[in-house]
Every structure is written in structure tokens, then in C-alpha cells.
Design an enzyme around this catalytic site. Structure first.
Site, PDB file in Angstrom:
ATOM      1  N   GLY A  12      41.362  26.700 -35.913  1.00 57.12           N
ATOM      2  CA  GLY A  12      40.060  27.387 -35.913  1.00 57.12           C
ATOM      3  C   GLY A  12      40.252  28.798 -35.364  1.00 57.12           C
ATOM      4  CG  PHE A 114      21.680  35.172 -30.990  1.00 51.42           C
ATOM      5  CD1 PHE A 114      21.270  35.499 -32.268  1.00 51.42           C
ATOM      6  CD2 PHE A 114      22.627  34.153 -30.845  1.00 51.42           C
ATOM      7  CE1 PHE A 114      21.777  34.833 -33.380  1.00 51.42           C
ATOM      8  CE2 PHE A 114      23.136  33.483 -31.941  1.00 51.42           C
ATOM      9  CZ  PHE A 114      22.712  33.815 -33.212  1.00 51.42           C
ATOM     10  CD  GLN A 227      24.101  25.468 -26.487  1.00 44.92           C
ATOM     11  OE1 GLN A 227      24.817  25.925 -27.362  1.00 44.92           O
ATOM     12  NE2 GLN A 227      23.643  26.193 -25.485  1.00 44.92           N
ATOM     13  CG  HIS A 229      21.004  24.897 -32.075  1.00 45.90           C
ATOM     14  ND1 HIS A 229      19.823  25.258 -32.689  1.00 45.90           N
ATOM     15  CD2 HIS A 229      21.773  26.002 -32.057  1.00 45.90           C
ATOM     16  CE1 HIS A 229      19.892  26.538 -33.023  1.00 45.90           C
ATOM     17  NE2 HIS A 229      21.065  27.020 -32.645  1.00 45.90           N
ATOM     18  CG  LEU A 239      22.803  25.692 -36.545  1.00 47.24           C
ATOM     19  CD1 LEU A 239      22.318  25.086 -35.246  1.00 47.24           C
ATOM     20  CD2 LEU A 239      23.888  26.713 -36.274  1.00 47.24           C
ATOM     21  CB  THR A 241      21.592  30.569 -37.533  1.00 46.02           C
ATOM     22  OG1 THR A 241      21.907  31.487 -36.495  1.00 46.02           O
ATOM     23  CG2 THR A 241      20.817  31.322 -38.594  1.00 46.02           C
ATOM     24  CD  GLU A 242      19.849  31.304 -30.107  1.00 41.88           C
ATOM     25  OE1 GLU A 242      20.250  30.135 -29.925  1.00 41.88           O
ATOM     26  OE2 GLU A 242      19.998  32.200 -29.291  1.00 41.88           O
ATOM     27  NE  ARG A 273      21.960  28.446 -29.243  1.00 47.89           N
ATOM     28  CZ  ARG A 273      23.095  28.646 -29.873  1.00 47.89           C
ATOM     29  NH1 ARG A 273      24.159  27.961 -29.532  1.00 47.89           N
ATOM     30  NH2 ARG A 273      23.166  29.538 -30.833  1.00 47.89           N
ATOM     31  CG  HIS A 338      24.860  23.749 -31.458  1.00 47.83           C
ATOM     32  ND1 HIS A 338      25.115  23.769 -32.817  1.00 47.83           N
ATOM     33  CD2 HIS A 338      25.076  25.031 -31.023  1.00 47.83           C
ATOM     34  CE1 HIS A 338      25.435  25.013 -33.186  1.00 47.83           C
ATOM     35  NE2 HIS A 338      25.444  25.780 -32.110  1.00 47.83           N
ATOM     36  CD  GLU A 362      32.454  23.550 -29.300  1.00 43.27           C
ATOM     37  OE1 GLU A 362      32.459  24.270 -30.314  1.00 43.27           O
ATOM     38  OE2 GLU A 362      31.668  22.590 -29.143  1.00 43.27           O
ATOM     39  NE  ARG A 373      27.812  27.777 -27.405  1.00 39.75           N
ATOM     40  CZ  ARG A 373      27.501  28.276 -28.608  1.00 39.75           C
ATOM     41  NH1 ARG A 373      27.692  29.561 -28.868  1.00 39.75           N
ATOM     42  NH2 ARG A 373      26.980  27.521 -29.536  1.00 39.75           N
TER      43      ARG A 373
HETATM   44  C1  LIG Z   1      26.909  24.740 -37.177  1.00 39.59           C
HETATM   45  C2  LIG Z   1      27.420  25.596 -36.071  1.00 39.59           C
HETATM   46  C3  LIG Z   1      27.094  26.937 -36.009  1.00 39.59           C
HETATM   47  C4  LIG Z   1      27.562  27.744 -34.973  1.00 39.59           C
HETATM   48  N1  LIG Z   1      27.215  29.073 -34.942  1.00 39.59           N
HETATM   49  C5  LIG Z   1      27.703  29.857 -33.939  1.00 39.59           C
HETATM   50  C6  LIG Z   1      27.385  31.245 -33.883  1.00 39.59           C
HETATM   51  O1  LIG Z   1      26.684  31.778 -34.736  1.00 39.59           O
HETATM   52  N2  LIG Z   1      27.880  31.967 -32.851  1.00 39.59           N
HETATM   53  C7  LIG Z   1      28.689  31.420 -31.887  1.00 39.59           C
HETATM   54  O2  LIG Z   1      29.128  32.133 -30.988  1.00 39.59           O
HETATM   55  N3  LIG Z   1      29.015  30.109 -31.938  1.00 39.59           N
HETATM   56  C8  LIG Z   1      28.560  29.317 -32.928  1.00 39.59           C
HETATM   57  N4  LIG Z   1      28.888  27.991 -32.968  1.00 39.59           N
HETATM   58  C9  LIG Z   1      29.925  27.495 -32.062  1.00 39.59           C
HETATM   59  C10 LIG Z   1      31.296  27.980 -32.547  1.00 39.59           C
HETATM   60  O3  LIG Z   1      31.324  28.021 -33.951  1.00 39.59           O
HETATM   61  C11 LIG Z   1      32.426  27.055 -32.097  1.00 39.59           C
HETATM   62  O4  LIG Z   1      32.317  26.793 -30.720  1.00 39.59           O
HETATM   63  C12 LIG Z   1      33.780  27.704 -32.342  1.00 39.59           C
HETATM   64  O5  LIG Z   1      33.886  28.165 -33.665  1.00 39.59           O
HETATM   65  C13 LIG Z   1      34.902  26.733 -32.026  1.00 39.59           C
HETATM   66  O6  LIG Z   1      36.120  27.310 -32.417  1.00 39.59           O
HETATM   67  P1  LIG Z   1      37.489  26.629 -32.010  1.00 39.59           P
HETATM   68  O7  LIG Z   1      38.562  27.479 -32.576  1.00 39.59           O
HETATM   69  O8  LIG Z   1      37.501  26.366 -30.559  1.00 39.59           O
HETATM   70  O9  LIG Z   1      37.454  25.205 -32.731  1.00 39.59           O
HETATM   71  P2  LIG Z   1      37.313  24.787 -34.272  1.00 39.59           P
HETATM   72  O10 LIG Z   1      36.975  25.910 -35.156  1.00 39.59           O
HETATM   73  O11 LIG Z   1      36.414  23.603 -34.280  1.00 39.59           O
HETATM   74  O12 LIG Z   1      38.773  24.349 -34.644  1.00 39.59           O
HETATM   75  C14 LIG Z   1      39.365  23.194 -34.111  1.00 39.59           C
HETATM   76  C15 LIG Z   1      40.712  23.012 -34.770  1.00 39.59           C
HETATM   77  O13 LIG Z   1      41.414  21.963 -34.112  1.00 39.59           O
HETATM   78  C16 LIG Z   1      42.033  21.144 -35.059  1.00 39.59           C
HETATM   79  N5  LIG Z   1      42.225  19.825 -34.433  1.00 39.59           N
HETATM   80  C17 LIG Z   1      41.344  19.113 -33.700  1.00 39.59           C
HETATM   81  N6  LIG Z   1      41.907  17.976 -33.255  1.00 39.59           N
HETATM   82  C18 LIG Z   1      43.176  17.964 -33.728  1.00 39.59           C
HETATM   83  C19 LIG Z   1      44.256  17.048 -33.626  1.00 39.59           C
HETATM   84  N7  LIG Z   1      44.177  15.921 -32.918  1.00 39.59           N
HETATM   85  N8  LIG Z   1      45.414  17.353 -34.262  1.00 39.59           N
HETATM   86  C20 LIG Z   1      45.538  18.498 -34.979  1.00 39.59           C
HETATM   87  N9  LIG Z   1      44.546  19.400 -35.099  1.00 39.59           N
HETATM   88  C21 LIG Z   1      43.382  19.137 -34.474  1.00 39.59           C
HETATM   89  C22 LIG Z   1      41.108  21.169 -36.260  1.00 39.59           C
HETATM   90  O14 LIG Z   1      41.822  20.871 -37.438  1.00 39.59           O
HETATM   91  C23 LIG Z   1      40.639  22.622 -36.231  1.00 39.59           C
HETATM   92  O15 LIG Z   1      41.555  23.435 -36.949  1.00 39.59           O
HETATM   93  C24 LIG Z   1      28.387  27.181 -33.980  1.00 39.59           C
HETATM   94  C25 LIG Z   1      28.706  25.816 -34.030  1.00 39.59           C
HETATM   95  C26 LIG Z   1      28.212  25.027 -35.042  1.00 39.59           C
HETATM   96  C27 LIG Z   1      28.518  23.571 -35.024  1.00 39.59           C
END
Ligand SMILES: Cc1cc2nc3c(=O)[nH]c(=O)nc-3n(C[C@H](O)[C@H](O)[C@H](O)COP(=O)(O)OP(=O)(O)OC[C@H]3O[C@@H](n4cnc5c(N)ncnc54)[C@H](O)[C@@H]3O)c2cc1C
Length: 563
Positions: A12, A114, A227, A229, A239, A241-242, A273, A338, A362, A373
């Protein structure tokens, strides 16, 4: 056995940004259970915060204050300062890497209001910000030819003498189970939304990385802070969005009343939120919900042009999943899980207590969000602390002399034992189905561990979780299919999710106060004297142990939180 200096678990935004940085110092690889572009970051809609001041005066201190107040003063203020000071640099970097942000008339990056923010601070790319950021970050990984193990599932960390040696994983496409040797690992595995039956998260957000760290001896911090939402589409919980409220959308109850005026007279729909979610739930609980099930989010007054330009994704979602066109009708919304404020305990350098193990995004709890948050701060956290984690992991691994990692024996032994654990699942002779246990757990978390909590409910949840864990011992035989064995993944996940739910419930039971997203009806007030503390949950051979650690206060002493 595969070997890399640094392995990033997660593709991610946090993982991709970490890998880009780490690759400057060391041989780096990414392991991700899905292709990076299918990571949940791509679902982020509304935007990413940075005090650019493009829509009015703003600076990092205002952003820091809003974040800390939003967190109900539980955030570590040194970490918040790092995040808000670095925010503009990370946004400009993404812009230079090609992220197509929406623009003002003058051509600057556009910013929208926001919740909980004193100023319009949220940079956005229509309502598909996460998608554009993810693609931009992935391009950098491709450009640097960083090795990606796509569709590999990580099952455990290998640690010896409090020092990281590697991890175990299997290739989902072939079923091949392999150990990976590494000098450093960054966990960037995202949140744990799927623990709840009502969630805006996708089903891959099972909190896997959190449990992996917990089982290796790292504490999970502040897991009671979940959290909710305010505006998830009814009934699917996708979702809305906000940003819809940021653009001027209203919340209306069944009487057509703009009820947020009663709960947050100043900020109204743009209160944080936790405040808005509770207000909606109260309206529904007290009989003012539409059909007693949801409230309305009305954006009709914004007009067709603004909706099509600023909220096209929202319109598509409402039309596809609720058969409602927001240009003509209000959108039915309800609160849903959320975001996971808690996570792997680490400091502002993203270091955990295990040498060589880092966490970002996250799955980590650094903690910049505290008890609640602010929207737009999570995407920011992934970029700021993804970079920091990658830099520190890369530098740490390059500082290790060759030979200090001679751990082949330990790695092989750990791998054999993990392999055995997995194949043991295929020899089950009980009659319990992992998916039924999972769904009972997800319903329980909504029923007893949602927006409003009590000792009685939490104790009941704890007892039921123990019962579900017992039932896990009597699983039916899991499929031994080698290719795309989702039955195996679901069985591994449910055990992990039960561990995490137990941590959330126990942490919530022990926190006898109300703060941010954690509301105890039996302890309705914030109690700074006893609970201006982070919860630390450790897995021990004798069961779960709770400890507390101090919150870092720099210049913003706790004050009453009014909106
Ligand atoms: C619908 C939605 C809308 C949102 N909108 C916003 C926004 O507008 N603004 C904002 O600031 N935040 C927003 N958020 C929150 C934000 O998007 C996330 O907190 C953030 O993108 C998380 O990024 P990350 O890289 O930590 O994890 P993720 O993008 O969730 O990536 C996790 C990665 O870990 C990998 N993984 C997990 N477990 C394993 C495992 N056991 N083995 C191998 N790989 C694994 C997955 O394959 C993935 O690639 C939103 C959340 C949601 C749900």
C-alpha cells in the site's frame, strides 16, 4: 530460501513509500498479499492533509494543534510535529512524481475543508485521491526495479535474541511455503477493519501484520481506539467520503432537521468523526433515523456541476450500490468501522522493540492519531512515516556487518515449524467452519464493541470470544489445494482476527473513561489523571498482559474539546 537486506511487508502507500526510500541504502523487496495496486490505499477518497495554505492562511502548528485536539490529547505530540512539518514536502514530492491533484483557478493544488480542521487543508484528486497516490507511488517502485513478491502471504516473523532474522510466507498462486532472510523488515500491512461486520474496509484488512508483530513479542498500542466513520452508505457500508460534507453536504434526520447544529453548534457536519458518528447513532437510537436505520446526507444543493466535478466517485457508488442519484436524492448513511488508530507499538523513528523491525502506515501506532484520527491525516501518515521507516530500515541494514546475520539454522527451523502449523490445519477432523466463526465474531464486535460500550457488554464479548477460540480447535479439515487456497488463508486469518479482537476488548474493558472514539457509557468523562496514557497489550504465555506508557506532550496541554 530468499534473501534481501530489507523486506517491506505491504504494497500500500506506506509500503511503497518505505521501499522507495530503503532502496537508496539497501537491497529491498516488497511482499504483498495482493498486487500493490489492489491495496486498500487505493480506496481512499477525500484527500490528504498538508498546511499548504492554498485556500487561506495555514501552517504546521495549526495543523498540529487540530490533530492533537482531534486525538483527544492522546497523540504523541513530538510525532505529530514531525508529521505536520513534513507534510508539504511529501505532497510536493507526490506532485513532482506526477500525482494529478485537483487545482485551484490559479493552478495551485486545491484544498477542501475536512472534519476537525480549522482551515481548508485537505489536498485532493477529485474523490479518488488514494487511487492516484497509489499509482504514483507504485511508478517509483517500478522505476527503481524494486523486487515485488505479489500475492505472497506472510505468516510470521523470525526473531532471535530480540533481533530480526527474517520471515515466513507462502506464494498464494502455487502454495509454495518459503522462508525469507532479512536484516530488517518494515511492516506496512494496513488496518483491521474486517474485524467488524459493519466496515468501510475491504476484506483483506484483517490486521495480519499487527498480529504477526504481537506474536513476536511487540506490544499492540491503543487498540481500543477504533474509528467509526459517520457516513457509510446504507446498507453496504461503502464509504461516502467526508469530502462530501467538506464540499457543503448536510446531514438530515427523518424530520428533515439539520441535527448536527444541536451536537456541534460551530463545526456542525465538520466536527471530528467521533462526534459526528455518535450524533448520527443517537438520532437513530432515539427514533429520528429514517426508517429507524440511517440518516440522510444531502448534497443536492451543491448542484450538478459541483457534484460531477468534485464527487464523481460518490455519485457512482450511490447509483450502483443504493440506486440513488445524489444529484436528485439524499444519500442514506450510517456509522461503520473505518480506521484502526491503534497498532504495532513503535516510536517516531518507526522502530519497534525488536532490533531490525519497523512499522508504518495504518498497522503502526506511532501515535499521531491518539484516540481519534482526523480525516486526511492517514494518507499523510503513510507517506511521512513510510519514508522514515524505509530510511531507518535501509540505514540499519547497511550498518550491519556481513556475517552478523548468520541465522540460516534458526530461519530453517522457524520455517519448518510454520509449515507444520499450516499443514496441521489440513488435518483437522472437527466440524467447525472458519467462515462461520469469523462471521459470528464480526457480528459480536458490532453488537458489543461498537460506538457505545459498557462493562457488561465488553465482558460478554470477552467470554464469547473465548468460546469462539475454543471452537477453533475443532475446525473441519482445510482444503489442501496448492493453487489459490483461499480456504487456508481464511483459516489463518480467523485465528489472527480472534487474537486482535481479544486485544481490542480487553484494552477497552481496562480503559474506564471516555476519550475520542472510545465511549464508555458507564464512565462518560475523560479521565486525564488515570488515563492520559497509551495502552500496551502484550501476548505472554500466561495470556494477554496490559501495561501503560506515558503520552508525549510538547506544547499543547490537554484542554476541553469543544466544536
Ligand atoms: C474507504 C476508505 C477511504 C479512505 N479515505 C481516506 C482519505 O480520503 N484520506 C485519508 O487520509 N485516509 C483515508 N482512509 C484511510 C487510508 O486510506 C488508509 O489508512 C491507508 O491508505 C492505509 O495505507 P497502508 O499503506 O498503511 O495500508 P494498505 O493500503 O491497506 O496496504 C496494506 C498492504 O499490506 C499487505 N498485507 C497485509 N497483510 C499481509 C500479509 N499477511 N502478507 C503480505 N502482505 C500483507 C496488503 O496486500 C497491502 O498491500 C480511507 C480508508 C478507507 C477504508
Amino acid at each position: 530460501m530468499y534473501s534481501h537486506d530489507v523486506i517491506i511487508v505491504g504494497g500500500g502507500l506506506a509500503g511503497l513509500r518505505a521501499a522507495t526510500e530503503s532502496s537508496k541504502y539497501a537491497d529491498t523487496a516488497i511482499i504483498s498479499r495482493v498486487h500493490p495496486l489492489r491495496s486498500h490505499s487505493g480506496a481512499a477518497q477525500g484527500g490528504i492533509n498538508a498546511p499548504l495554505g492554498n485556500a487561506g492562511e495555514d501552517d504546521w502548528e495549526k495543523h498540529a494543534y487540530d490533530t492533537i485536539k482531534g486525538s483527544d490529547f492522546l497523540a504523541d505530540q513530538d510525532a505529530v510535529e514531525i508529521m505536520t512539518k513534513e507534510a508539504p514536502e511529501r505532497i510536493i514530492e507526490m506532485e513532482h512524481w506526477g500525482c494529478p491533484f485537483s487545482r485551484t483557478k490559479e493552478g495551485k493544488i486545491a484544498q477542501r475543508p475536512f472534519g476537525g480542521a480549522g482551515y481548508p487543508r485537505t489536498c485532493y484528486a477529485a474523490d479518488k485521491t488514494g487511487h492516484y497516490l497509489l499509482v504514483t507511488a507504485y511508478e517509483q517502485v517500478v522505476k527503481r526495479k524494486i523486487k515485488v513478491y505479489s500475492e505472497w502471504f506472510v505468516t510470521s516473523l523470525i526473531v532471535d535474541n530480540n533481533s530480526l532474522k527474517g520471515l515466513t510466507a507462502f506464494d498464494i498462486r502455487t502454495g509454495d511455503f518459503e522462508p525469507f532472510k532479512a536484516k530488517a523488515v518494515v511492516l506496512a500491512t494496513g488496518g483491521a477493519g474486517w474485524l467488524y461486520g459493519k466496515s468501510t474496509n475491504s476484506m483483506i484488512n484483517t490486521g495480519s501484520g499487527m498480529v504477526i508483530a504481537y506474536r513476536a513479542g511487540v506490544a499492540l498500542k491503543d487498540m481500543e481506539f477504533v474509528q467509526f466513520h459517520p457516513t457509510a452508505l446504507y446498507p453496504s457500508c461503502i464509504l461516502i467520503t467526508e469530502g462530501a460534507r467538506g464540499e457543503g453536504g448536510y446531514l438530515l434526520n427523518s424530520k428533515g432537521e439539520r441535527f448536527m447544529q444541536r451536537y456541534a453548534p460551530k463545526a456542525k457536519e465538520l466536527a471530528p468523526r467521533d462526534v459526528v458518528s455518535r450524533s448520527i447513532q443517537k438520532e437513530i437510537d432515539e427514533g429520528r433515523g429514517v426508517r429507524n436505520l440511517y440518516v440522510h446526507l444531502d448534497v443536492r444543493h451543491l448542484g450538478r456541476e459541483k457534484i460531477l466535478k468534485g464527487l464523481p466517485g460518490i455519485r457512482d457508488i450511490a447509483m450502483d450500490f443504493a440506486a440513488i442519484d445524489p444529484i436528485k436524492e439524499p444519500i442514506p448513511v450510517q456509522p461503520a468501522q473505518h480506521y484502526t488508530m491503534g497498532g504495532v507499538d513503535c516510536n517516531s523513528k518507526c522502530e519497534t522493540r525488536i532490533k531490525g523491525l519497523y512499522a508504518a502506515g495504518e498497522c503502526a501506532c506511532i501515535s499521531v492519531h491518539g484516540a481519534n484520527r482526523l480525516g486526511g491525516n492517514s494518507l499523510l501518515e503513510t507517506l511521512v512515516f513510510g519514508k522514515i521507516a524505509g530510511e531507518n530500515a535501509g540505514m540499519f541494514s547497511s550498518s550491519l556487518e556481513d556475517g552478523t546475520q548468520n541465522a540460516e539454522g534458526i530461519i530453517q527451523a522457524a520455517s519448518e515449524s510454520e509449515k507444520k502449523r499450516n499443514s496441521g490445519l489440513m488435518e483437522g477432523n472437527g466440524d467447525e467452519d472458519p467462515s462461520i466463526i469469523r462471521e459470528e465474531m464480526r457480528a459480536l464486535m458490532v453488537d458489543k464493541v461498537f460506538l457505545f460500550r459498557t462493562k457488561t457488554d465488553l465482558e460478554e464479548a470477552k467470554t464469547k470470544l473465548t468460546g469462539l477460540k475454543q471452537r477453533l480447535k475443532h475446525l473441519r479439515a482445510i482444503s489442501d489445494c496448492k493453487i489459490y487456497n483461499l480456504d487456508l488463508i481464511r483459516a489463518i486469518e480467523v485465528e489472527e482476527m480472534l487474537d486482535l479482537s481479544e486485544v481490542i476488548v480487553t484494552s477497552a474493558l481496562n480503559r474506564e473513561e471516555s476519550r475520542g472514539s472510545h465511549v464508555r457509557l458507564d464512565f462518560p468523562n475523560r479521565d486525564d489523571l488515570k488515563f492520559l496514557k497509551h495502552t500496551l497489550a502484550y501476548k505472554t504465555p500466561d495470556g494477554l498482559r496490559i501495561e501503560y506508557s506515558d503520552v508525549k506532550i510538547t506544547k499543547y496541554p490537554p484542554e476541553e474539546r469543544k466544536y
